[in-house]
Design a protein around this motif. Sequence first.
Motif, PDB file in Angstrom:
ATOM      1  N   ALA A  83     -37.361 -12.881 -10.023  1.00 41.50           N
ATOM      2  CA  ALA A  83     -36.526 -12.317 -11.090  1.00 41.50           C
ATOM      3  C   ALA A  83     -35.111 -12.057 -10.591  1.00 41.50           C
ATOM      4  N   ILE A  84     -34.997 -11.485  -9.388  1.00 39.72           N
ATOM      5  CA  ILE A  84     -33.679 -11.198  -8.821  1.00 39.72           C
ATOM      6  C   ILE A  84     -32.900 -12.488  -8.576  1.00 39.72           C
ATOM      7  N   CYS A  85     -33.554 -13.487  -7.999  1.00 38.95           N
ATOM      8  CA  CYS A  85     -32.895 -14.768  -7.716  1.00 38.95           C
ATOM      9  C   CYS A  85     -32.439 -15.450  -9.005  1.00 38.95           C
ATOM     10  N   GLU A 143     -47.812 -20.015 -20.024  1.00 34.61           N
ATOM     11  CA  GLU A 143     -48.614 -19.311 -21.010  1.00 34.61           C
ATOM     12  C   GLU A 143     -47.740 -18.899 -22.190  1.00 34.61           C
ATOM     13  N   PRO A 144     -48.341 -18.723 -23.362  1.00 37.47           N
ATOM     14  CA  PRO A 144     -47.565 -18.322 -24.536  1.00 37.47           C
ATOM     15  C   PRO A 144     -46.826 -17.010 -24.301  1.00 37.47           C
ATOM     16  N   GLY A 145     -45.670 -16.897 -24.911  1.00 35.40           N
ATOM     17  CA  GLY A 145     -44.849 -15.688 -24.747  1.00 35.40           C
ATOM     18  C   GLY A 145     -43.397 -16.039 -24.947  1.00 35.40           C
ATOM     19  N   ARG A 146     -42.569 -15.048 -25.010  1.00 33.57           N
ATOM     20  CA  ARG A 146     -41.150 -15.294 -25.279  1.00 33.57           C
ATOM     21  C   ARG A 146     -40.513 -16.158 -24.195  1.00 33.57           C
ATOM     22  N   GLY A 147     -40.821 -15.855 -22.962  1.00 31.45           N
ATOM     23  CA  GLY A 147     -40.227 -16.624 -21.885  1.00 31.45           C
ATOM     24  C   GLY A 147     -40.658 -18.061 -21.895  1.00 31.45           C
ATOM     25  N   SER A 148     -41.945 -18.291 -22.160  1.00 32.58           N
ATOM     26  CA  SER A 148     -42.447 -19.651 -22.129  1.00 32.58           C
ATOM     27  C   SER A 148     -41.935 -20.462 -23.314  1.00 32.58           C
ATOM     28  N   ARG A 158     -41.971  -9.372 -15.792  1.00 36.28           N
ATOM     29  CA  ARG A 158     -43.212  -8.958 -16.453  1.00 36.28           C
ATOM     30  C   ARG A 158     -44.432  -9.323 -15.619  1.00 36.28           C
ATOM     31  N   GLU A 159     -44.321 -10.448 -14.903  1.00 39.02           N
ATOM     32  CA  GLU A 159     -45.455 -10.909 -14.092  1.00 39.02           C
ATOM     33  C   GLU A 159     -45.493 -10.228 -12.728  1.00 39.02           C
ATOM     34  N   GLY A 160     -44.470  -9.424 -12.419  1.00 47.94           N
ATOM     35  CA  GLY A 160     -44.439  -8.728 -11.147  1.00 47.94           C
ATOM     36  C   GLY A 160     -43.836  -9.515 -10.000  1.00 47.94           C
ATOM     37  N   ALA A 170     -36.073 -14.905 -15.768  1.00 47.29           N
ATOM     38  CA  ALA A 170     -36.053 -13.667 -14.974  1.00 47.29           C
ATOM     39  C   ALA A 170     -36.881 -12.584 -15.654  1.00 47.29           C
ATOM     40  N   SER A 171     -36.767 -12.485 -16.967  1.00 46.72           N
ATOM     41  CA  SER A 171     -37.555 -11.496 -17.709  1.00 46.72           C
ATOM     42  C   SER A 171     -39.041 -11.773 -17.580  1.00 46.72           C
ATOM     43  N   ARG A 172     -39.384 -13.042 -17.647  1.00 49.27           N
ATOM     44  CA  ARG A 172     -40.793 -13.409 -17.499  1.00 49.27           C
ATOM     45  C   ARG A 172     -41.300 -13.073 -16.103  1.00 49.27           C
TER      46      ARG A 172
END
Length: 214
Positions: free
Chosen positions: A164-166, A84-89, A157-159, A152-154
Amino acid sequence: MTIAATRTTTAVPTRALLACGAISGPLYFLTSFTQAAVRDGFDLTKHPASMLSNGDAGWIQVTNFLVTGILMIAGAIGLSRTLEPGRGSTWGPRLLGVFGVSLLFAAVFKADAGNGFPVGSGPATLSTAGILHMTAGSVGFLSLIVATFVFASRFSREGHRGWAICSRATGIAFFASFAGISSGNANAVVMLAFWATVLLAWGWVTAVVIRTAR
């Protein structure tokens, strides 16, 4: 009817692109480890995979770089289509694409021979091609490291805390080993750690692509 047909048309190539990204890492390491086991003079504690591009059978590793680079770029395109659109994507797939391009450069500009490989070679000396190879590798590895933190940041944000840790752990481990081998003191421990974390990082890429495809 038209909308359904359009969705079917776009879904098939996207899945194919993701499949390319998923197999790039396994193919790279299967080819590299096989060569490492059978080529005379090659030692995992002394030589990085890029040195396999030298010698009579060097074309195998050159082809390995080319093929896996193309597959990685395809996988990055697939990711950019599905996230989905966003900084991570936006930046995640781009950084993986840069990593793929660096593999193409690594194929064109071979690492310098030396340190006993191929058999009979003396101490490593830097050539123009060798410098360009190291530059391309550095850009590619750093792009891959940054990509782990972007994703990881994405995931955060998605929970998806575990992902994220890995992702962050992979980036930290890879950066540490890359810094170690770049320091010029690449002893056996440092070299093996570098092999291990490159494997870890590419395994992370494969996992992220498969997760996205699902």
